[in-house]
Write an enzyme that holds these catalytic residues in place. Structure first.
Site, PDB file in Angstrom:
ATOM      1  CB  SER A  87     -13.347  47.432  24.374  1.00  0.00           C
ATOM      2  OG  SER A  87     -13.217  48.168  25.490  1.00  0.00           O
ATOM      3  CG  HIS A 191     -12.239  45.995  29.759  1.00  0.00           C
ATOM      4  ND1 HIS A 191     -13.405  46.609  29.466  1.00  0.00           N
ATOM      5  CD2 HIS A 191     -11.657  46.697  28.373  1.00  0.00           C
ATOM      6  CE1 HIS A 191     -13.958  47.188  28.524  1.00  0.00           C
ATOM      7  NE2 HIS A 191     -12.825  46.976  27.889  1.00  0.00           N
TER       8      HIS A 191
END
Length: 305
Positions: A87, A191
């Site tokens: 991430s 996400h």
């Protein structure tokens, strides 16, 4: 072959930056970064409580700053054969691989954090880790509840993201074969499609960057593939905020590359935990404090020999 990895949001804990600021020159570097992005990183990394550093706009620059500090303390980059980030940790990885300067990485992550915090404020959303269970079974269950499998981490861990009502439904009805559902300390459904507005902001911010091609093998968390151009790295950094992280595929790539050791940057622990289960027998070091640098140095020395 040594791999360097950088953790994502949720890895931060109150005061975790304190010991790193005691390293020579670290406090001055953090002060300069703080002035440049308009955020007191030293304060948030040493004195702020858990709720303050849960704020996406704070957590993300703080994590990248900690990753860069711990990376510089390791010394030469040539010891590592590959680099990857989970991430937001992918921005740290991009800087370590020479794609972005430290200054550009901090500026970009500041924009990322603010944009994702703004997107998260539209709808009350969150994330929860599902531990155990077969991947396909878990993913199907999440989709039935309207949730997104936002992080497919491997080693029996999938992170679901969606509205708080959907997360509550997941907690009440775990997927078949899973052991438990654990809510994560993040302030949004990262996400997922909920982050689409942040993509537009990052596309504009990326136009100001002049990325270089990676100097190390760079493994993308989008699909576990090796990326060879700086332009492709940046394009993936932009798009990944609204798309799932496939850390399971990253670890498969590490294995294909012949990984024989893995070091996780500060605040380490999450990714080494996954590696111990998915890359059995591969030595790992998590840089939780500067005291762990000796362990990393020993691993590097073994590989150099």
């Amino acid at each position: 072959m040594l791999v360097l990895v950088a953790p994502g949001q949720g890895a931060q804990t109150p005061g975790f930056l304190t010991p790193w600021l005691e390293l020579p020159g670290a406090a001055d570097r953090v002060a300069a970064w703080s002035d440049a992005i308009g955020l007191d990183l030293a304060h948030y990394g040493t004195k702020a409580d858990a709720d303050e550093i849960r704020d996406t706009a704070v957590a993300q620059p703080l994590l990248v700053a900690a990753g860069l500090l711990s990376a510089s303390a390791l010394g030469s980059r040539t010891a590592f054969g590959a680099v990857a980030g989970h991430s937001v940790g992918e921005i740290t990885a991009a800087a370590y691989a020479g794609v972005l300067s430290d200054a550009d990485a901090l500026s970009f992550v500041r924009t990322r954090g603010l944009a994702m915090a703004e997107a998260a404020a539209v709808t009350e959303t969150g994330m929860a880790a599902v531990l155990g269970g077969e991947r396909d079974t878990v993913v199907a269950h999440l989709e039935k509840l309207g949730l997104t499998p936002a992080n497919i981490n491997g080693a029996g861990q999938i992170v679901a993201a969606g509205t708080m009502e959907q997360i509550a439904a997941l907690e009440a009805e775990k997927p078949e074969g899973s052991m438990k559902v654990v809510a994560l300390k993040v302030a949004g459904a990262f996400h997922t499609h909920h982050m689409a507005p942040a993509v537009d902001t990052l596309e504009k911010a990326a136009q100001a960057l002049t990325p270089a091609d990676p100097e190390l093998t760079y493994v993308s968390n989008k699909d576990g593939r090796v990326v060879t151009t700086g332009a492709d790295v940046v394009a993936r950094l932009v798009g990944q905020v609204a798309n799932p992280v496939r850390w399971d595929l990253c670890m498969e790539t590490f294995a294909e590359l012949g990984v024989t050791g893995l070091v996780e940057l500060s605040p380490g622990g999450t990714l080494t935990g996954l590696a111990k289960r998915a890359l059995k027998g591969v030595p790992t070091v998590a840089l939780k404090t500067p005291d762990d640098l000796d362990k990393a140095a020993a691993l590097l020395a073994e590989h150099a020999a």
